[in-house]
Each structure stands twice: as C-alpha cells, then as structure tokens.
Design a protein around this motif. Structure first.
Motif, short mmCIF file in Angstrom:
data_model
loop_
_atom_site.label_atom_id
_atom_site.label_comp_id
_atom_site.label_asym_id
_atom_site.label_seq_id
_atom_site.Cartn_x
_atom_site.Cartn_y
_atom_site.Cartn_z
N VAL A 60 0.83 -1.20 0.00
CA VAL A 60 0.00 0.00 0.00
C VAL A 60 0.87 1.26 0.00
O VAL A 60 0.56 2.25 -0.67
N GLY A 61 1.98 1.21 0.73
CA GLY A 61 2.88 2.36 0.75
C GLY A 61 3.47 2.68 -0.61
O GLY A 61 3.74 3.84 -0.93
N GLY A 62 3.66 1.65 -1.41
CA GLY A 62 4.21 1.88 -2.75
C GLY A 62 3.16 2.18 -3.79
O GLY A 62 3.50 2.49 -4.95
N LEU A 63 1.89 2.13 -3.40
CA LEU A 63 0.82 2.32 -4.38
C LEU A 63 0.81 3.71 -5.03
O LEU A 63 0.53 3.82 -6.23
N PRO A 64 1.08 4.81 -4.29
CA PRO A 64 1.09 6.12 -4.96
C PRO A 64 2.08 6.20 -6.11
O PRO A 64 1.74 6.69 -7.20
N VAL A 65 3.31 5.72 -5.88
CA VAL A 65 4.31 5.75 -6.96
C VAL A 65 3.88 4.82 -8.09
O VAL A 65 3.95 5.17 -9.28
N THR A 66 3.41 3.64 -7.73
CA THR A 66 2.97 2.67 -8.73
C THR A 66 1.82 3.21 -9.57
O THR A 66 1.80 3.03 -10.80
N ALA A 67 0.87 3.88 -8.92
CA ALA A 67 -0.29 4.42 -9.64
C ALA A 67 0.13 5.47 -10.66
O ALA A 67 -0.37 5.50 -11.79
N VAL A 68 1.06 6.33 -10.27
CA VAL A 68 1.54 7.36 -11.19
C VAL A 68 2.22 6.73 -12.40
O VAL A 68 1.98 7.11 -13.56
N ALA A 90 5.46 0.28 8.01
CA ALA A 90 5.56 -0.62 6.87
C ALA A 90 5.23 0.10 5.57
O ALA A 90 5.90 -0.11 4.54
N ALA A 91 4.23 0.98 5.61
CA ALA A 91 3.88 1.74 4.41
C ALA A 91 5.01 2.66 3.99
O ALA A 91 5.31 2.80 2.79
N ALA A 92 5.66 3.31 4.98
CA ALA A 92 6.80 4.18 4.66
C ALA A 92 7.94 3.38 4.03
O ALA A 92 8.57 3.82 3.07
N ALA A 93 8.19 2.17 4.56
CA ALA A 93 9.22 1.31 3.98
C ALA A 93 8.84 0.89 2.56
O ALA A 93 9.70 0.83 1.68
N GLY A 94 7.55 0.64 2.34
CA GLY A 94 7.09 0.28 1.01
C GLY A 94 7.27 1.41 0.01
O GLY A 94 7.64 1.18 -1.15
N THR A 95 7.02 2.64 0.47
CA THR A 95 7.22 3.81 -0.40
C THR A 95 8.69 3.91 -0.82
O THR A 95 9.00 4.13 -2.00
N ALA A 96 9.59 3.74 0.15
CA ALA A 96 11.02 3.80 -0.16
C ALA A 96 11.44 2.66 -1.08
O ALA A 96 12.23 2.86 -2.01
N LEU A 136 5.87 -3.50 -10.97
CA LEU A 136 5.65 -2.92 -9.65
C LEU A 136 4.24 -3.18 -9.15
O LEU A 136 4.03 -3.49 -7.97
N THR A 137 3.26 -3.09 -10.04
CA THR A 137 1.87 -3.34 -9.64
C THR A 137 1.68 -4.80 -9.25
O THR A 137 1.00 -5.11 -8.27
N LEU A 138 2.28 -5.69 -10.01
CA LEU A 138 2.21 -7.12 -9.66
C LEU A 138 2.91 -7.38 -8.33
O LEU A 138 2.47 -8.25 -7.55
#
Length: 399
Positions: free
Chosen positions: A229-237, A348-354, A367-369
């Motif tokens: 979920v933390g990586g979802l913003p970058v992935t969505a863009v 965990a979300a912050a780690a996912g973003t990084a 990345l989405t997969l």
C-alpha cells in the motif's frame, strides 16, 4: 455512535490532508516541495516510536475522553503551527512542531478506534461498529486531498492548512462531548498519571501483539500488505503514465479510496458477515486479484475500475483488523495494541514507499504485480498463522 463517527472523521480528515498541505505550503512559500517533504518525514517518523507511550498514557488516564480530546487538540495545534511557520520561521521550529504532532498521531488512528471496544459488545454488532469506523478512514482519504487542493487553489495553502487545524480542533471538542465510557465513571481503576510510566508498562502492548496468536497474525499480515500500500502512490503514477495519462495517478488512488469506502459500508450492512479472520483473507485476496488484473488492463478506464475493486477489498480488511484488535487485546493494553498496530502499519507503508521508489525504474506492470503479490502473501499469512490460534479460540468472539 454518531458523535464518535463525527469525531473520528474530522480527526482523520485532518490527518489525511497534512501531506498534501505541507507540499502546497512549501511550493507556495519557497518555490520547491523539498522543505515540505522534510517536514512530512518529521511528522511521520515518531508514529511507531510514540505509539506505545501514548497508548500506555491513555490506559492510565482517569478520564479517557479528556485524554483523547487533549491529544486531538495538540494534533490540531501542531498543524496550525506548521501552517504558520513552514517557510517563514527557522526550520528547527517547524520540525519540532511536526515531531510533536506526529507523536500524538497514533491517537488519531488506533487510539480513537480503541474507544469503540469499551462501548460495543462482541459479535456482529461490533463488526458493524468497526465497519462504520473504517468508513471514516476511507471517507477522509477521499475528501481531504480534494478539499485541501480546492481550498489552496481558491484561496491559499495557508488557509487550506487552517482548515485541517480547525477540523482537528472540532474533533477535540466533539470528543469531550461523547458519552462517558465505564472507565470515566470509575476513576479508581486508573492509577494517577503523576506516578509516571514504568518501562514494563510500555512493553505490554508489544507482548500482546506477539504472544496472542490472533493479534500476531493480523499484525504481521497487515504490515506485509502495507508494504504494498505504501508503494501504491508511486505505482499508480507510473501505471497511469504507461496508459498514456501521466496525470491520472491521482484518479487511480481516488478510485482505490472510494472502493475502500464502499467496501466498509458494505460490511456495515452485511448482517451475516464472516468471522474477522476470514473477512481479512477475503479482503486481501480481492485486493491482490484486482491489482494483478489492473497491471494487465488494456486501457486507463479498465485500470480505474480495477483499482476501485482493489479498494473494495481494503475496506473489509480494515474492518476485520479493528475487530480482531478489539476482541483479543487485553483490557489493560487495548489502547496500546491499537496505537502500536497503527504505528507499525504506517512504518511498513513508509518502507514500502522507499522500496518502490528505489525500483521505480522497473516497468509499472512489474511494480503493480509486486504490490498484488504482497497482498497475496498477507492473505497466506493470515491463513497460516490463524491455524495456530484455532485451539485458543474464544467462544462467542467470532460469532
């Protein structure tokens, strides 16, 4: 219940809007979002560290609603101070305000949710209550970014930030107006705060999360899911850019949040909802499946629809998580369990973003997969760890 839901929504509205407000303030005053990013880091950093402390203090408070109300007031005051100082005052002052606001942040999420367990009996009634509580998170995630952006465009980022501070202040006042839980009426049960906290008290919540199988299962699983979920913003863009619409990343995230809101409302109206652990697995599997399909979708409209379906699974997951914490947390550590769980998910979300940021050069499909696989792994963890808790099932808890 209506007063609680209004309190929770207003507080979480302020929380959800802070990130975009800081970015807009920094651009408006300095011409660059960099300072806003630094301040947001200071805002998020103390959540996991402060969670056991504020949770323990809340457990010791003679009048819980007063403690929660004061925490919300501090939260709002910190946002107001950020609006006044960012780009105008020395950075250490702004960072200090962010650290203070972030330290009481766990009370806005897990702390408020812990109050419901003292008022709602176990069973389907509690599931419905926590489904409604989950809608406040989802509704705030939908409304806050749009409201802040609109207010900043129409007036200024300063006034948009003031809107968030006012929302938190109103939440503090409403918290004081809530009906007294039993703990408020029996002050003798709570030792006075002036005695201070012993180191052992700060570890009660940690021990509960680790040694109670149901809590361990949902905590580990949600942390794995929130790496994604933390990586979802970058992935969505990146995914929107791959579909030929670079600016549509926000649309995908809004679709995900709207799906979560609909999912939470659906659980609230589901008279025979599954047991919480099963509900969590179903939500994780639904999100994993929809995100995997979104990675392969042929066009942006299909991608938006599938992100909404992915969010539809996130709503039941949040409902189940809150219900499991309420049912299985020891009474003397319930608030700690809620604040710690919220803090760990955010970490965990912050780690996912990084993590996703470090691999942003990879194709958006990959990345989405990856995010989908993390949700699938989380569902497997709920199943595997849940088997070990079967012999410790408490009659009536999952009825």
């Amino acid at each position: 219940m209506v007063t609680y839901l209004a309190t929770a929504f207003l507080a979480r509205f302020a929380d959800e809007g802070v990130g975009i407000a800081l970015a807009l303030l920094a651009v408006e005053r300095t011409g660059s979002p960099a300072s806003g990013a630094f301040v947001l880091t200071a805002w998020l950093a103390p959540h996991a560290v402060a969670a056991p402390v504020v949770g323990a203090l809340a457990e010791r408070a003679r009048v819980p609603r007063l403690f929660h109300g004061c925490a919300l007031a501090v939260f709002g005051a910190a946002i107001a101070l950020l609006g006044l100082t960012l780009g105008r005052a020395p950075m250490p002052l702004t960072l200090g305000a962010a650290l203070v606001g972030g330290s009481v942040g766990p009370m806005v999420t897990g702390g408020l949710s812990s109050l419901l367990a003292t008022r709602v009996p176990a069973g389907q009634t509690r599931t419905r209550a926590y489904a409604l509580d989950a809608t406040t998170y989802n509704a705030a995630a939908v409304a806050a970014p749009a409201a802040v952006s609109t207010a900043a465009t129409a007036t200024s980022a300063t006034l948009a930030t003031a809107l968030l501070a006012t929302s938190a202040g109103c939440a503090a006042l409403l918290c004081m107006a809530q009906r007294l839980p039993a703990a408020d009426r029996d002050a003798s049960r709570h030792p006075p705060l002036r005695r201070g906290l012993r180191p052992g008290e700060l570890a009660i919540g940690v021990r509960a999360l680790w040694h109670i199988p149901q809590l361990r299962a949902v905590t580990v699983a949600t942390c794995v899911a929130f790496l994604g979920v933390g990586g979802l913003p970058v992935t969505a863009v990146l995914l929107a850019a791959q579909r030929g619409e670079p600016g549509a990343g926000g649309v995908l995230l809004t679709a995900f949040a709207v799906g979560g809101l609909v999912g939470s409302l659906g659980v609230a109206r589901w008279r025979r909802a599954p047991a919480p652990a099963r509900l969590a697995r179903l939500g994780l599997l639904a999100t994993a499946t929809a995100l995997a399909a979104a990675a392969l979708a042929p066009s942006l409209p299909w991608t938006v629809a599938l992100f909404a379906l992915a969010g539809l699974g996130d709503g039941p997951l949040l409902t189940a998580t809150l219900r499991i914490r309420a049912d299985h947390a020891p009474e003397e550590a319930r608030t700690q369990v809620f604040t710690l769980g919220a803090g760990l998910k955010l970490t965990a979300a912050a780690a996912g973003t990084a993590l996703v940021g470090a691999f942003a050069h990879l194709p958006a499909l990959v990345l989405t997969l990856f995010v989908a696989v993390l949700h699938l792994a989380a569902a497997a963890l709920v199943e595997a760890l849940g088997r070990r808790s079967g012999s410790q099932h408490r009659p009536g808890v999952d009825a």
